[in-house]
Design an enzyme around this catalytic site. Structure first.
Site, PDB file in Angstrom:
ATOM      1  N   CYS A   1     -61.150 -19.203  60.083  1.00 37.77           N
ATOM      2  CA  CYS A   1     -61.164 -18.058  60.685  1.00 37.77           C
ATOM      3  C   CYS A   1     -61.657 -17.203  61.132  1.00 37.77           C
ATOM      4  CB  CYS A   1     -59.493 -17.418  59.723  1.00 37.77           C
ATOM      5  SG  CYS A   1     -58.352 -17.952  59.275  1.00 37.77           S
TER       6      CYS A   1
ATOM      7  N   HIS B   1     -63.984 -20.609  55.292  1.00 33.72           N
ATOM      8  CA  HIS B   1     -63.092 -19.541  55.692  1.00 33.72           C
ATOM      9  C   HIS B   1     -64.768 -18.574  56.197  1.00 33.72           C
ATOM     10  CE1 HIS B   1     -59.773 -19.287  53.174  1.00 33.72           C
ATOM     11  NE2 HIS B   1     -60.183 -19.472  51.822  1.00 33.72           N
TER      12      HIS B   1
END
Length: 280
Positions: A170, A126
């Site tokens: 992301c 992430h």
């Protein structure tokens, strides 16, 4: 992993390397001038360092709990096979906290790369616009990672050599809704290398945008990256292949109509051909 699966992977690798030998022989003398390419003659070319963070603990360091990254093991396996086929020594580490991630990257930066042509680092986790999350929810800034390999303090043996980073994470929460496309007819030696030179940063998405991942097939970006490298490495340079990756990922669409566009950032001074310098 079953023995049959391992055997299948070995057979894929054997066939691919046989194909590379044949294509490389056919391409001798047909590629661009050697001076325009980084030397890629050593075996292995270098270390391909893969960090796969897919299990996250509950943490108060971020606004919301970070979910486990289903499908990331598929990406890891694809990357391992791809970089082995391209002539790299693969090292994989899984589920690192932020401090562990920095520590491991520092160790690899301090390692001598004198006998290697280049360095590859793939991080699956992430993230946000500025960095990557460890499994503890602590953020490691991209700037902290990249400066380890600039050669000034930690990694002099990689000065002048390509350092290739591929980041599957992301870089924000925005989702790209796409837009309609309007169809239109129609020689001197370097004595001192800038510390920011010879880097390639392959991001899964532009700043501020999310990237997508299938629990079954892995992330859009890594799956297409591996596919394009495997299919074209004997015939094309890296930046040409990354343009194809961007195109292929951009063709995808979620069930809600959201799109994704990878964001390569190149500071390379020459072309990267993984097989283009063989026997030259």
């Amino acid at each position: 992993m079953s023995q049959q699966h391992i055997n299948n992977q070995k057979e894929i690798l054997r066939r691919y390397l046989a194909q590379i030998e044949k294509l490389s022989a056919e391409l001798q003398g047909k590629l661009g001038p050697v001076a325009e390419r980084y030397p890629m003659c050593k075996h292995p070319h270098g270390i391909a360092f893969i960090v796969n963070n897919y299990e996250f603990s509950f943490t108060h360091h971020v606004e919301k709990a970070l979910p486990n990254r289903e499908g990331s093991l598929v990406d890891e396996n694809n990357l391992r096979i791809t970089w082995e086929c391209l002539g790299y020594k693969v090292q994989v580490l899984k589920n690192l906290k932020a401090s562990e991630l920095l520590q491991q990257l520092m160790q690899i930066a301090l390692h001598s790369h004198e006998n290697y042509d280049s360095f590859v680092c793939c991080i699956l986790s992430h993230g946000n616009v500025g960095g990557i999350y460890g499994t503890d929810g602590e953020l490691v800034e991209f700037s902290e990672i990249f400066k380890l390999f600039q050669g000034k303090n930690y990694c002099p043996s990689l000065v002048g050599k390509p350092k290739l980073f591929f980041i599957q994470a992301c870089r924000g929460d925005a989702e790209d809704e796409g837009a309609s496309e309007q169809q239109i007819d129609g020689p001197d030696k370097i004595k001192n290398v800038p510390i920011e030179a010879d880097f390639l940063f392959g991001y899964a998405s532009p700043p501020g945008y999310a990237s997508f991942r299938s629990p079954k097939h892995g992330s859009w970006y890594i799956s297409k990256l591996c596919e394009v490298l495997m299919d074209n490495a004997a015939q094309q340079d890296l930046l040409t292949m990354l343009t194809t990756v961007t195109d292929k990922v951009s063709e995808g669409c979620t069930t809600k109509g959201h799109k994704q566009c990878p964001a390569p950032d190149s500071r390379l001074r020459k072309q990267v051909w993984f097989f283009g310098n063989r026997n030259l």
